[in-house]
Design a protein around this motif. Sequence first.
Motif, PDB file in Angstrom:
ATOM      1  N   VAL A 285       0.823  -1.206   0.000  1.00  0.00           N
ATOM      2  CA  VAL A 285       0.000   0.000   0.000  1.00  0.00           C
ATOM      3  C   VAL A 285       0.863   1.264   0.000  1.00  0.00           C
ATOM      4  O   VAL A 285       0.416   2.341  -0.378  1.00  0.00           O
ATOM      5  N   PRO A 303      -2.865   5.195   3.723  1.00  0.00           N
ATOM      6  CA  PRO A 303      -3.360   6.307   2.907  1.00  0.00           C
ATOM      7  C   PRO A 303      -4.232   7.242   3.734  1.00  0.00           C
ATOM      8  O   PRO A 303      -4.741   6.873   4.782  1.00  0.00           O
ATOM      9  N   SER A 456      -4.095  -5.242   2.311  1.00  0.00           N
ATOM     10  CA  SER A 456      -4.951  -4.163   2.811  1.00  0.00           C
ATOM     11  C   SER A 456      -4.317  -3.587   4.076  1.00  0.00           C
ATOM     12  O   SER A 456      -3.864  -4.331   4.940  1.00  0.00           O
ATOM     13  N   CYS A 457      -4.305  -2.259   4.167  1.00  0.00           N
ATOM     14  CA  CYS A 457      -3.623  -1.675   5.322  1.00  0.00           C
ATOM     15  C   CYS A 457      -4.503  -1.728   6.560  1.00  0.00           C
ATOM     16  O   CYS A 457      -4.061  -1.476   7.663  1.00  0.00           O
ATOM     17  N   GLY A 458      -5.803  -2.032   6.359  1.00  0.00           N
ATOM     18  CA  GLY A 458      -6.675  -2.248   7.504  1.00  0.00           C
ATOM     19  C   GLY A 458      -7.424  -1.026   7.981  1.00  0.00           C
ATOM     20  O   GLY A 458      -8.187  -1.088   8.939  1.00  0.00           O
ATOM     21  N   LYS A 459      -7.212   0.099   7.307  1.00  0.00           N
ATOM     22  CA  LYS A 459      -7.836   1.333   7.772  1.00  0.00           C
ATOM     23  C   LYS A 459      -9.351   1.344   7.538  1.00  0.00           C
ATOM     24  O   LYS A 459     -10.106   1.767   8.392  1.00  0.00           O
ATOM     25  N   CYS A 460      -9.773   0.881   6.368  1.00  0.00           N
ATOM     26  CA  CYS A 460     -11.218   0.902   6.069  1.00  0.00           C
ATOM     27  C   CYS A 460     -11.815  -0.492   6.236  1.00  0.00           C
ATOM     28  O   CYS A 460     -11.285  -1.464   5.705  1.00  0.00           O
ATOM     29  N   CYS A 463     -12.637  -2.607   2.936  1.00  0.00           N
ATOM     30  CA  CYS A 463     -11.465  -3.186   2.307  1.00  0.00           C
ATOM     31  C   CYS A 463     -10.903  -4.305   3.176  1.00  0.00           C
ATOM     32  O   CYS A 463     -10.571  -5.378   2.687  1.00  0.00           O
ATOM     33  N   SER A 501     -14.350   2.278  -0.128  1.00  0.00           N
ATOM     34  CA  SER A 501     -12.964   2.266   0.330  1.00  0.00           C
ATOM     35  C   SER A 501     -12.297   3.600   0.071  1.00  0.00           C
ATOM     36  O   SER A 501     -12.655   4.324  -0.855  1.00  0.00           O
ATOM     37  N   LEU A 502     -11.319   3.865   0.878  1.00  0.00           N
ATOM     38  CA  LEU A 502     -10.668   5.168   0.839  1.00  0.00           C
ATOM     39  C   LEU A 502      -9.670   5.285  -0.317  1.00  0.00           C
ATOM     40  O   LEU A 502      -9.632   6.286  -1.019  1.00  0.00           O
ATOM     41  N   CYS A 503      -8.843   4.303  -0.492  1.00  0.00           N
ATOM     42  CA  CYS A 503      -7.778   4.457  -1.476  1.00  0.00           C
ATOM     43  C   CYS A 503      -7.950   3.502  -2.637  1.00  0.00           C
ATOM     44  O   CYS A 503      -8.816   2.627  -2.640  1.00  0.00           O
ATOM     45  N   LEU A 505      -6.394   0.970  -3.564  1.00  0.00           N
ATOM     46  CA  LEU A 505      -6.258  -0.461  -3.320  1.00  0.00           C
ATOM     47  C   LEU A 505      -7.618  -1.098  -3.081  1.00  0.00           C
ATOM     48  O   LEU A 505      -7.996  -2.062  -3.734  1.00  0.00           O
ATOM     49  N   GLY A 506      -8.370  -0.529  -2.171  1.00  0.00           N
ATOM     50  CA  GLY A 506      -9.691  -1.066  -1.881  1.00  0.00           C
ATOM     51  C   GLY A 506     -10.666  -0.836  -3.030  1.00  0.00           C
ATOM     52  O   GLY A 506     -11.440  -1.720  -3.394  1.00  0.00           O
TER      53      GLY A 506
HETATM   54  S1  SF4 Z   1      -8.931   1.041   0.934  1.00  0.00           S
HETATM   55 FE1  SF4 Z   1      -6.790   1.678   1.135  1.00  0.00          FE
HETATM   56  S2  SF4 Z   1      -6.812   2.907   3.009  1.00  0.00           S
HETATM   57 FE2  SF4 Z   1      -8.661   1.654   3.067  1.00  0.00          FE
HETATM   58  S3  SF4 Z   1      -8.063  -0.226   4.174  1.00  0.00           S
HETATM   59 FE3  SF4 Z   1      -7.842  -0.608   1.988  1.00  0.00          FE
HETATM   60  S4  SF4 Z   1      -5.676  -0.195   1.667  1.00  0.00           S
HETATM   61 FE4  SF4 Z   1      -6.203   0.816   3.587  1.00  0.00          FE
END
Ligand code: SF4
Lengths: 601, 164
Positions: A285, A303, A456-460, A463, A501-503, A505-506
């Motif tokens: 990410v 992100p 996944s970075c786990g923030k959202c 995602c 999702s925010l970024c 990736l999601g």
């Molecule tokens: S959408 Fe992006 S910011 Fe949100 S959890 Fe997935 S990787 Fe993280």
Amino acid sequence: MSVAVVASTVLICAGGACISAGEKSVKQVFEEKLREFALDSVVQVVETGCMGACNLGPLAVIYPEGIFYQKLTPQAAEEIVVEHLLKGRPVEKYLYKGPAGEIKAKSQEELPFFKRQVKIATRNLGVIDPTDIDEYIGRDGYFALMKVLKEMTPEEVIAEIKSSGLRGRGGAGFPTGLKWELCRKNEADQKFIICNADEGDPGAFMDRSILEGDPHSVLEGMAIGAYAIGASRGFIYVRAEYPLAIERLNIAIEQAREYGFLGENILGTDFSFDIEIRIGAGAFVCGEETALMASIEGERGQPRVKPPYPVQSGLWGKPTVINNVETLANVPPIILKGAQWFASIGTETSKGTKVFALAGKIRNTGLVEVPMGITLRELIYEIGGGIPSGKKLKAVQTGGPSGGCIPAEHLDVRVDYESLKELGTIMGSGGMVVMDEDDCMVDVAKFFLGFTVEESCGKCTPCREGTKVMLDLLEKITSGEGTHEDLEKLKELAQFISEASLCGLGQTAPNPVLSTMRYFWDEYIAHVEEKRCPAKRCKALIRYVIDPQKCVGCTACARVCPVAAITGEIRKPHEIDPEICTRCGSCMEVCRFDAISKVSP
Amino acid sequence: MDVAQIEKTVKEIYEQVKSESLEEGDVLINTLHRIQDHFGNFIPPEAAETLAELMDLPLSKIYEVLTFYTMFSTRPRGKYVIRVCESTPCHVTGGKAVVEALKETLGIDFNQTTEDGLFTLEFSSCLGLCGVAPVMMINDMAYGNLTPERVKAIIEELRGGEAE
Ligand code: SF4
Ligand SMILES: Cc1cc2nc3c(=O)[nH]c(=O)nc-3n(C[C@H](O)[C@H](O)[C@H](O)COP(=O)(O)O)c2cc1C
Ligand code: SF4
Ligand code: FES
Ligand code: FES
């Protein structure tokens, strides 16, 4: 070194792939043997960057003839010194072989793999020694920086890049000139330019090859960008998986400082700019621009919401431009040869060239740079040499885990940003994975989802959790327990995850599923309704069987089976017990009578 | 290793990284990389504590960063960290058999270390060497065109080298 007349040059590829295939020991033998025959003063051995045909490595090209040797071993190096360099007779068995196995004693430029290519971003790969700045300068290196500093205003530089039509090569395809202009317009006491070298898309390795094979072109591109936007500091964010790229970048930065292309008052002007390397630590990410900046700042690489965009508020809140490696490597040639020249290559909306990494079921895996708008068919068959082992092409996956696949019936699509989007996939960073009839598209989708879940970075929550649910559903389907409701649920989740999702990736994680559903719906149905895997890939849905007509009772299969699932008397047909069999496939490999096959269901 | 020694080493590393850096405030990850290299593929708790003090950060902050990145380890790892690629291009060209051969030869699963402390097995996403897939890295060295046989030979060679 003495200044003897150099009669021949042996260019050895020292790109990452060739090194991992044994380049070092080949080079050593070349040098030893040349010394032994007292040829070392007239034959020069030079290590260069990736020549593109990585699956044939280790590679070497011998000049002045330009004879191309493949799959070298220490033994081969010795023969080539004795036969070719000493006696002037090219060694046939190591020459590049065409797709049909015919031998080609032609020069590298005439080979089909190289002939169709137009090299701009990779212009110096495989041609120069990346650890020697003089070789870069010898190929017009840093001339563009000089031109910019002596003859152009920052506004003129931006105008030039804008009219060239260059778009970002890191995935999103944002116009580079416009990005620079937006950043220039933001007043600030300090600005930054960042080179995104976090290359994480599975199957993409052009950034790696450029960094390893021509690091100065990236430094020069950054310096020009810095001048245009008014930045005094630059960072290159490289993934830690690329130690060789880091090493060569360090050497290049050192040399550029020595020559005065980086540092205070560059080339006697009042423009000062310097570059530092920052090393990632294994988080995909972090390739996303806001996560990348967080990582440089020493935070978790997660992100954040945009806007504000990096050009407004980036690294430490300062206006920042982030560009991809390949994007930056295109900049010096555009300045030197002009926007018109660059814009004359490619299509209406996608200008210039794109570097693609060909991988998977294709004969010539490796790196190619071609004009935008080339058809996929030309790329796969004329340059890539087609599918090995006579199998049929099924689909080409582009854009990695954010992308989708292009089925065989669309092979005549022109490869540019818009056309790929229409087909439901993306250009992404240029990775292309070729799949044949043995690849199960549901399995492929599952594989990409597995990647997303991992990264996944786990923030959202959508995602983080949603992709897990999707993966479980795919798991269910590939093990023959899926239902029609599961398919519907997959579609709903896909929609929800990409919206919530925010970024990137999601937002793009469901794409591989949506795209394979669009083109290979019948495969999903076969898994669900008939419990059948048409590609015979999903273990739970296949069985290994022995054809009693063909089996001669040689017992080879029974001996290799790790779980003793095969029974039968010697010289009598054998049988596999499906209850015990673990579907490892070993028996099929050892049977010399072609008596064992996979069936589904 | 005694604590005073670790403290001294971490301090040296930190000063070194700071002196090489043009900007302030971005030295944490670089420092962690160096500490990890120095202490043999992991970051000992004492080192993290020392660094927190030096940088005047809460220890939790250091661990928050440390645990986010898969390349950092808080547990001791083997002398050779093997990262085998599990991305699609490697997967479709025989990566699976290579992974199985690795597990079998080493007698361990992912994220485990062999009893002799020599090898740790981890998986990685694409290593950017798909042209010679399947691929693995052992510390900083990459190995391409892998087959189960080649994998076994490479491991045996490293083991042999250690036994000498
Ligand atoms: S959408 Fe992006 S910011 Fe949100 S959890 Fe997935 S990787 Fe993280
Ligand atoms: C999850 C994710 C991963 C990304 N990884 C990369 C990457 O590895 N390299 C890259 O250049 N851009 C990557 N990007 C795109 C960057 O955010 C950014 O758009 C790009 O670096 C801009 O450079 P360009 O305009 O020159 O393409 C990624 C984006 C997302 C959402
Ligand atoms: S597929 Fe493997 S487990 Fe099954 S019968 Fe053949 S060798 Fe035995
Ligand atoms: S690394 Fe040698 S050809 Fe790519
Ligand atoms: S997929 Fe394994 S190195 Fe790229």
